[in-house]
Design a protein around this motif. Structure first.
Motif, PDB file in Angstrom:
ATOM      1  N   LEU A 157       0.483  29.929 -78.397  1.00 46.44           N
ATOM      2  CA  LEU A 157      -0.322  30.923 -79.100  1.00 46.44           C
ATOM      3  C   LEU A 157      -0.213  32.229 -78.330  1.00 46.44           C
ATOM      4  O   LEU A 157      -0.377  32.251 -77.100  1.00 46.44           O
ATOM      5  CB  LEU A 157      -1.785  30.486 -79.169  1.00 46.44           C
ATOM      6  N   VAL A 158       0.112  33.305 -79.053  1.00 48.25           N
ATOM      7  CA  VAL A 158       0.249  34.604 -78.397  1.00 48.25           C
ATOM      8  C   VAL A 158      -0.608  35.634 -79.115  1.00 48.25           C
ATOM      9  O   VAL A 158      -0.919  35.505 -80.298  1.00 48.25           O
ATOM     10  CB  VAL A 158       1.727  35.070 -78.362  1.00 48.25           C
ATOM     11  N   ASP A 159      -0.982  36.693 -78.369  1.00 50.54           N
ATOM     12  CA  ASP A 159      -1.755  37.781 -78.958  1.00 50.54           C
ATOM     13  C   ASP A 159      -0.804  38.784 -79.611  1.00 50.54           C
ATOM     14  O   ASP A 159       0.407  38.558 -79.673  1.00 50.54           O
ATOM     15  CB  ASP A 159      -2.672  38.426 -77.916  1.00 50.54           C
ATOM     16  N   ILE A 160      -1.340  39.901 -80.067  1.00 47.77           N
ATOM     17  CA  ILE A 160      -0.514  40.877 -80.785  1.00 47.77           C
ATOM     18  C   ILE A 160       0.549  41.526 -79.911  1.00 47.77           C
ATOM     19  O   ILE A 160       1.516  42.080 -80.420  1.00 47.77           O
ATOM     20  CB  ILE A 160      -1.379  41.960 -81.474  1.00 47.77           C
ATOM     21  N   ASP A 161       0.377  41.450 -78.587  1.00 46.92           N
ATOM     22  CA  ASP A 161       1.384  41.995 -77.670  1.00 46.92           C
ATOM     23  C   ASP A 161       2.414  40.944 -77.262  1.00 46.92           C
ATOM     24  O   ASP A 161       3.293  41.226 -76.452  1.00 46.92           O
ATOM     25  CB  ASP A 161       0.705  42.550 -76.414  1.00 46.92           C
ATOM     26  N   GLY A 162       2.277  39.725 -77.807  1.00 44.08           N
ATOM     27  CA  GLY A 162       3.213  38.659 -77.476  1.00 44.08           C
ATOM     28  C   GLY A 162       2.877  37.925 -76.191  1.00 44.08           C
ATOM     29  O   GLY A 162       3.663  37.124 -75.708  1.00 44.08           O
ATOM     30  N   LYS A 163       1.705  38.206 -75.631  1.00 46.25           N
ATOM     31  CA  LYS A 163       1.299  37.547 -74.391  1.00 46.25           C
ATOM     32  C   LYS A 163       0.585  36.238 -74.725  1.00 46.25           C
ATOM     33  O   LYS A 163      -0.278  36.211 -75.618  1.00 46.25           O
ATOM     34  CB  LYS A 163       0.369  38.439 -73.581  1.00 46.25           C
ATOM     35  N   PRO A 164       0.937  35.154 -74.040  1.00 49.49           N
ATOM     36  CA  PRO A 164       0.284  33.862 -74.308  1.00 49.49           C
ATOM     37  C   PRO A 164      -1.221  33.941 -74.068  1.00 49.49           C
ATOM     38  O   PRO A 164      -1.682  34.627 -73.155  1.00 49.49           O
ATOM     39  CB  PRO A 164       0.934  32.907 -73.305  1.00 49.49           C
ATOM     40  N   ILE A 165      -1.964  33.260 -74.925  1.00 50.02           N
ATOM     41  CA  ILE A 165      -3.411  33.185 -74.726  1.00 50.02           C
ATOM     42  C   ILE A 165      -3.775  31.723 -74.493  1.00 50.02           C
ATOM     43  O   ILE A 165      -3.133  30.814 -75.019  1.00 50.02           O
ATOM     44  CB  ILE A 165      -4.210  33.772 -75.908  1.00 50.02           C
ATOM     45  N   ALA A 166      -4.780  31.527 -73.685  1.00 51.78           N
ATOM     46  CA  ALA A 166      -5.254  30.173 -73.373  1.00 51.78           C
ATOM     47  C   ALA A 166      -6.723  30.094 -73.756  1.00 51.78           C
ATOM     48  O   ALA A 166      -7.594  30.420 -72.954  1.00 51.78           O
ATOM     49  CB  ALA A 166      -5.055  29.868 -71.893  1.00 51.78           C
ATOM     50  N   PRO A 167      -7.005  29.678 -75.001  1.00 49.39           N
ATOM     51  CA  PRO A 167      -8.398  29.615 -75.425  1.00 49.39           C
ATOM     52  C   PRO A 167      -9.167  28.558 -74.643  1.00 49.39           C
ATOM     53  O   PRO A 167      -8.631  27.514 -74.280  1.00 49.39           O
ATOM     54  CB  PRO A 167      -8.325  29.248 -76.902  1.00 49.39           C
ATOM     55  N   GLY A 168     -10.440  28.841 -74.398  1.00 48.15           N
ATOM     56  CA  GLY A 168     -11.304  27.888 -73.708  1.00 48.15           C
ATOM     57  C   GLY A 168     -11.692  26.737 -74.625  1.00 48.15           C
ATOM     58  O   GLY A 168     -11.469  26.777 -75.839  1.00 48.15           O
ATOM     59  N   ASP A 169     -12.283  25.718 -74.031  1.00 51.11           N
ATOM     60  CA  ASP A 169     -12.694  24.533 -74.798  1.00 51.11           C
ATOM     61  C   ASP A 169     -13.764  24.840 -75.839  1.00 51.11           C
ATOM     62  O   ASP A 169     -13.901  24.114 -76.818  1.00 51.11           O
ATOM     63  CB  ASP A 169     -13.217  23.442 -73.853  1.00 51.11           C
ATOM     64  N   ASN A 170     -14.526  25.922 -75.640  1.00 51.96           N
ATOM     65  CA  ASN A 170     -15.602  26.285 -76.569  1.00 51.96           C
ATOM     66  C   ASN A 170     -15.197  27.359 -77.557  1.00 51.96           C
ATOM     67  O   ASN A 170     -16.041  27.893 -78.278  1.00 51.96           O
ATOM     68  CB  ASN A 170     -16.840  26.725 -75.796  1.00 51.96           C
ATOM     69  N   ALA A 171     -13.920  27.680 -77.611  1.00 52.16           N
ATOM     70  CA  ALA A 171     -13.437  28.737 -78.503  1.00 52.16           C
ATOM     71  C   ALA A 171     -13.626  28.318 -79.963  1.00 52.16           C
ATOM     72  O   ALA A 171     -13.591  27.147 -80.297  1.00 52.16           O
ATOM     73  CB  ALA A 171     -11.978  29.033 -78.225  1.00 52.16           C
ATOM     74  N   THR A 172     -13.813  29.327 -80.814  1.00 49.65           N
ATOM     75  CA  THR A 172     -13.877  29.082 -82.249  1.00 49.65           C
ATOM     76  C   THR A 172     -12.698  29.785 -82.916  1.00 49.65           C
ATOM     77  O   THR A 172     -12.218  30.806 -82.432  1.00 49.65           O
ATOM     78  CB  THR A 172     -15.195  29.598 -82.872  1.00 49.65           C
ATOM     79  N   VAL A 173     -12.259  29.200 -84.021  1.00 48.53           N
ATOM     80  CA  VAL A 173     -11.074  29.707 -84.712  1.00 48.53           C
ATOM     81  C   VAL A 173     -11.430  29.964 -86.170  1.00 48.53           C
ATOM     82  O   VAL A 173     -12.186  29.201 -86.787  1.00 48.53           O
ATOM     83  CB  VAL A 173      -9.927  28.666 -84.649  1.00 48.53           C
ATOM     84  N   GLN A 174     -10.872  31.026 -86.711  1.00 49.47           N
ATOM     85  CA  GLN A 174     -10.974  31.294 -88.141  1.00 49.47           C
ATOM     86  C   GLN A 174      -9.690  31.972 -88.572  1.00 49.47           C
ATOM     87  O   GLN A 174      -8.942  32.491 -87.749  1.00 49.47           O
ATOM     88  CB  GLN A 174     -12.193  32.138 -88.486  1.00 49.47           C
ATOM     89  N   MET A 175      -9.416  31.922 -89.868  1.00 46.42           N
ATOM     90  CA  MET A 175      -8.208  32.558 -90.369  1.00 46.42           C
ATOM     91  C   MET A 175      -8.414  34.062 -90.364  1.00 46.42           C
ATOM     92  O   MET A 175      -9.461  34.562 -90.738  1.00 46.42           O
ATOM     93  CB  MET A 175      -7.905  32.082 -91.786  1.00 46.42           C
ATOM     94  N   TRP A 176      -7.382  34.768 -89.932  1.00 51.39           N
ATOM     95  CA  TRP A 176      -7.412  36.212 -89.957  1.00 51.39           C
ATOM     96  C   TRP A 176      -7.385  36.670 -91.399  1.00 51.39           C
ATOM     97  O   TRP A 176      -6.745  36.064 -92.256  1.00 51.39           O
ATOM     98  CB  TRP A 176      -6.205  36.760 -89.201  1.00 51.39           C
ATOM     99  N   HIS A 177      -8.091  37.741 -91.696  1.00 49.55           N
ATOM    100  CA  HIS A 177      -8.129  38.260 -93.052  1.00 49.55           C
ATOM    101  C   HIS A 177      -7.921  39.771 -92.980  1.00 49.55           C
ATOM    102  O   HIS A 177      -8.568  40.437 -92.196  1.00 49.55           O
ATOM    103  CB  HIS A 177      -9.480  37.951 -93.698  1.00 49.55           C
ATOM    104  N   PRO A 178      -7.018  40.309 -93.810  1.00 48.58           N
ATOM    105  CA  PRO A 178      -6.769  41.755 -93.758  1.00 48.58           C
ATOM    106  C   PRO A 178      -7.970  42.549 -94.240  1.00 48.58           C
ATOM    107  O   PRO A 178      -8.750  42.106 -95.007  1.00 48.58           O
ATOM    108  CB  PRO A 178      -5.584  41.949 -94.696  1.00 48.58           C
TER     109      PRO A 178
END
Length: 178
Positions: A157-178
């Motif tokens: 998983l990478v951010d908009i700059d292409g850098k890897p992200i390491a979400p924590g165990d308590n992270a929440t996810v949702q679909m991006w919406h324009p």
């Protein structure tokens, strides 16, 4: 094929979901079969050959036959056809099922734009990112992980700059919406 039966099954399922206090979207997500796919690929073994199914960008899975002598073919080899006449049908049925389910899951993902949902990271990984079938679609989408836009690139998983992200165990996810 039988509209009355479909309607009855849908009604019974809705009653069970309501009685158990479940969320319909949660039930739909948890019941998606993975067809023994891992990262969008599966192998069906036959005597003398293996059929490799691969999900790519097209809706139809590609099939490659790997023969025991190391050669590969795009169509069912005549040797295998003679030794195992039902091999073509045994591969055709899962391919048809995968095509139908993939189309249904693409529609379900499209509808998430209208019905926003959030997931704990572990559940999202299980039902979306790491799922054998849904993962092939989910990895093409932009997701918000703790409000940080992320996409799957080169097994991370990478951010908009292409850098890897390491979400924590308590992270929440949702679909991006324009």
């Amino acid at each position: 094929r039988w509209p009355k039966l479909k309607k009855l099954v849908r009604k019974e399922l809705d009653q069970i979901i309501k009685r158990k206090g479940l969320d319909r979207a949660d039930v739909e997500e948890s019941l998606v079969p993975d067809f023994s796919l891992r990262d969008g690929t599966a192998a069906l073994a036959f005597e003398g050959a293996i059929a490799h199914l691969a999900l790519g960008l097209p809706d139809k899975p590609s099939i490659t036959w790997k023969l025991s002598d190391g050669k590969s073919a795009r169509t069912l080899p005549s040797k295998l056809k003679a030794a195992n006449p039902s091999a073509a049908e045994e591969v055709k049925q899962p391919v048809t099922d995968i095509e139908r389910m993939r189309a249904a899951q693409r529609t379900r993902l499209d509808l998430l734009m209208r019905r926003p949902r959030t997931w704990p990271i572990a559940l999202w990984r299980q039902r979306y990112l790491d799922h054998g079938l849904v993962g092939t679609l989910a990895r093409r989408l932009i997701w918000l992980i703790d409000d940080i836009p992320a996409i799957w690139r080169e097994a991370a998983l990478v951010d908009i700059d292409g850098k890897p992200i390491a979400p924590g165990d308590n992270a929440t996810v949702q679909m991006w919406h324009p």
